[in-house]
Write a protein that holds these residues in place. Structure first.
Motif, PDB file in Angstrom:
ATOM      1  N   ASN A  18     -35.812 -29.660  19.662  1.00  0.00           N
ATOM      2  CA  ASN A  18     -34.653 -30.541  19.630  1.00  0.00           C
ATOM      3  C   ASN A  18     -34.045 -30.582  18.379  1.00  0.00           C
ATOM      4  N   VAL A  19     -34.813 -31.037  17.361  1.00  0.00           N
ATOM      5  CA  VAL A  19     -34.391 -31.184  15.995  1.00  0.00           C
ATOM      6  C   VAL A  19     -33.874 -29.868  15.450  1.00  0.00           C
ATOM      7  N   VAL A  20     -34.424 -28.855  15.581  1.00  0.00           N
ATOM      8  CA  VAL A  20     -34.214 -27.579  14.858  1.00  0.00           C
ATOM      9  C   VAL A  20     -32.840 -27.148  15.716  1.00  0.00           C
ATOM     10  N   THR A  74     -28.950 -25.077  14.054  1.00  0.00           N
ATOM     11  CA  THR A  74     -28.336 -23.826  14.481  1.00  0.00           C
ATOM     12  C   THR A  74     -27.081 -24.088  14.844  1.00  0.00           C
ATOM     13  N   PRO A  75     -26.118 -22.950  15.193  1.00  0.00           N
ATOM     14  CA  PRO A  75     -24.881 -23.064  15.808  1.00  0.00           C
ATOM     15  C   PRO A  75     -24.828 -23.512  16.881  1.00  0.00           C
ATOM     16  N   LEU A  76     -25.915 -23.862  17.688  1.00  0.00           N
ATOM     17  CA  LEU A  76     -25.825 -24.277  19.296  1.00  0.00           C
ATOM     18  C   LEU A  76     -25.212 -25.836  19.276  1.00  0.00           C
ATOM     19  N   ARG A  77     -25.869 -26.384  18.143  1.00  0.00           N
ATOM     20  CA  ARG A  77     -25.257 -27.751  18.303  1.00  0.00           C
ATOM     21  C   ARG A  77     -25.963 -28.600  19.500  1.00  0.00           C
ATOM     22  N   TRP A  78     -24.902 -29.096  20.092  1.00  0.00           N
ATOM     23  CA  TRP A  78     -25.524 -30.021  21.552  1.00  0.00           C
ATOM     24  C   TRP A  78     -26.302 -29.103  22.447  1.00  0.00           C
ATOM     25  N   PRO A 118     -30.087 -28.787  25.809  1.00  0.00           N
ATOM     26  CA  PRO A 118     -30.839 -28.343  27.181  1.00  0.00           C
ATOM     27  C   PRO A 118     -31.654 -27.139  26.892  1.00  0.00           C
ATOM     28  N   LEU A 119     -31.280 -26.161  25.677  1.00  0.00           N
ATOM     29  CA  LEU A 119     -32.291 -24.972  25.484  1.00  0.00           C
ATOM     30  C   LEU A 119     -33.851 -25.470  25.191  1.00  0.00           C
ATOM     31  N   ALA A 120     -33.601 -26.618  24.242  1.00  0.00           N
ATOM     32  CA  ALA A 120     -34.953 -27.197  24.180  1.00  0.00           C
ATOM     33  C   ALA A 120     -35.832 -27.498  25.180  1.00  0.00           C
ATOM     34  N   ILE A 121     -35.082 -28.345  26.103  1.00  0.00           N
ATOM     35  CA  ILE A 121     -35.811 -28.967  27.119  1.00  0.00           C
ATOM     36  C   ILE A 121     -36.314 -27.572  28.372  1.00  0.00           C
ATOM     37  N   SER A 122     -35.314 -26.758  28.235  1.00  0.00           N
ATOM     38  CA  SER A 122     -35.808 -25.424  28.979  1.00  0.00           C
ATOM     39  C   SER A 122     -36.992 -24.832  28.569  1.00  0.00           C
ATOM     40  N   ILE A 123     -36.933 -24.483  27.289  1.00  0.00           N
ATOM     41  CA  ILE A 123     -38.071 -23.864  26.580  1.00  0.00           C
ATOM     42  C   ILE A 123     -39.471 -24.773  26.898  1.00  0.00           C
TER      43      ILE A 123
END
Length: 416
Positions: free
Chosen positions: A124-126, A131-135, A139-144
């Motif tokens: 989540n922090v990274v 990264t350009p993903l921002r918010w 959800p990407l962190a949660i999915s991983i």
């Protein structure tokens, strides 16, 4: 909120079918069927999630129709589309977790979650801040993380000596998994389980939305209260997990008296723990809010509502344990019915009226009066079913019939 009410409840509610089928099969003399139930659970819940996936992927027009802000609606759709990546992993983790719990293997999923928690924090922090993903990094962190949990739990299961000794894994049985009658029996338990979980979650989210209508101060106090309650809810939830496993195992073992003792022990334990939590909350109600906020007005409002939240813990404990007993029996439909009537016929209309009607105008306290009434109805109603409305010998016979029918179908497919 949408992810919880209109998505994750498929996983948490649908896997309650394993509380009945797998726990009874484990002690019922046909352990290989436990793995068949797991495989059927994975396939059917992934299929049940498909309509949810379509809704998530194209939810912007729905939110616009409901009057939401256009920018918010667009961003919610983007968020949920990314979260979709992790949905199969989440369903897989919850299914495999239930599969192990039904065998009495409780620590495996806990160890996996402990290992995954710091990884989730780092992701989540990274992803959000670097990264350009921002918010959208959230959800990407949660999915991983969901896929990581599922993968780690597969590894732990494979290496577990207890799992190997149990002899529940009998390889892939795809033909047996897709047996129509068995799938129907599974769905008869899974769909009421989804309703049982989803209706309760949705009711609390409606209360949160209503609190937002009361203004910034009640919303802040509601955030404190709900965060506290979500943490404390893990206690009756854990007792409910133990109750469903123990009762299901005893029914599978044809031990009606043991199943009855386990159900009453769970109810007694949950009420005792609920009273202890209630006393602790009442003793600290005037200062409890300072754990979350330095605003004296928020702390004062939390103090006013805390007696309701404290009494809520007793009812929550009873509902959690008795709900677990019903799942172990295979009577998820009763839990769903109690929730529908208690929350949507009684609690929400009562709470909203007390909160907003000019003659009462109790605000946040009115909303929580409704929730307390609902949960006491659910808890006492479910316990009445367990105490007065259960023929334990009949439940054992139903479990025997389930196990025998599943074993016959599996053996028939193996012979073919």
């Amino acid at each position: 909120m949408l992810a919880m009410v209109a998505g994750w409840c498929v996983a948490l509610g649908g896997t309650t079918a394993l509380d009945t089928l797998a726990s009874q099969a484990f002690t019922g003399g046909d352990r290989p069927s436990v793995s068949v139930h797991l495989q059927r659970c994975l396939v059917l819940l992934w299929l049940l999630f498909l309509p949810v996936a379509v809704l998530w992927a194209f939810i912007e027009p729905v939110l616009l129709f409901l009057g939401q802000d256009p920018a918010l609606s667009r961003d919610v759709q983007r968020f949920l589309r990314v979260l979709l990546v992790g949905a199969p992993g989440y369903i897989g983790f919850e299914s495999l977790k239930k599969y192990l719990q039904c065998q009495g293997i409780m620590r495996a999923s806990t160890l996996v979650l402990i290992a995954a928690a710091p990884v989730n924090l780092a992701l989540n922090v990274v992803l959000v801040h670097h990264t350009p993903l921002r918010w959208l990094g959230a959800p990407l962190a949660i999915s991983i993380t969901y896929w990581l949990c599922f993968s780690l739990l597969i590894l732990v299961t494979y290496l577990s000596p207890t799992h190997k000794r149990n002899g529940t894994w009998a390889g892939l049985h795809l033909r047996t998994v897709f047996d129509i009658r068995s799938c129907i029996e599974f769905l008869k338990l899974a769909i009421p389980g989804i309703l049982m979980v989803g209706t309760e979650w949705a009711a609390f989210e409606i209360v949160a939305l209503a609190a937002g209508r009361l203004g910034a101060l009640p919303l802040a106090a509601q955030s404190v209260i709900m965060t506290t309650d979500q943490i404390l809810n893990t206690i009756p939830f854990g007792i409910g997990v133990a109750a469903s496993t123990r009762v299901g195992n005893r029914i599978g073992a044809r031990d009606a008296a043991g199943a009855q003792r386990a159900s009453h022990a769970a109810a007694l334990l949950s009420v005792a723990v609920g009273f202890a939590v209630m006393v602790a909350l009442m003793a600290t109600k005037d200062v409890f809010g300072y754990l979350f906020s330095d605003d004296a007005a928020v702390v004062r409002l939390v103090s006013q509502v805390m007696p309701l939240v404290a009494s809520f813990q007793v009812a929550d404990g009873l509902a959690g344990s008795c709900g677990g007993v019903l799942r172990g029996q295979g009577r998820q439909h009763l839990g769903a019915a109690f929730n529908l009537v208690a929350y949507y016929v009684l609690a929400l209309p009562m709470g909203i009226t007390l909160a907003f009607h000019p003659r009462t105008h109790l605000g946040l306290r009115g909303l929580w009066i409704g929730q307390v009434v609902a949960l006491f109805i659910v808890g006492l109603g479910e316990y009445a079913v367990v105490w007065f409305g259960t023929n334990w010998d009949k439940e054992v016979q139903k479990g025997v019939n389930r196990n025998q029918e599943e074993a016959k179908r599996r053996q028939l497919y193996e012979q073919q």
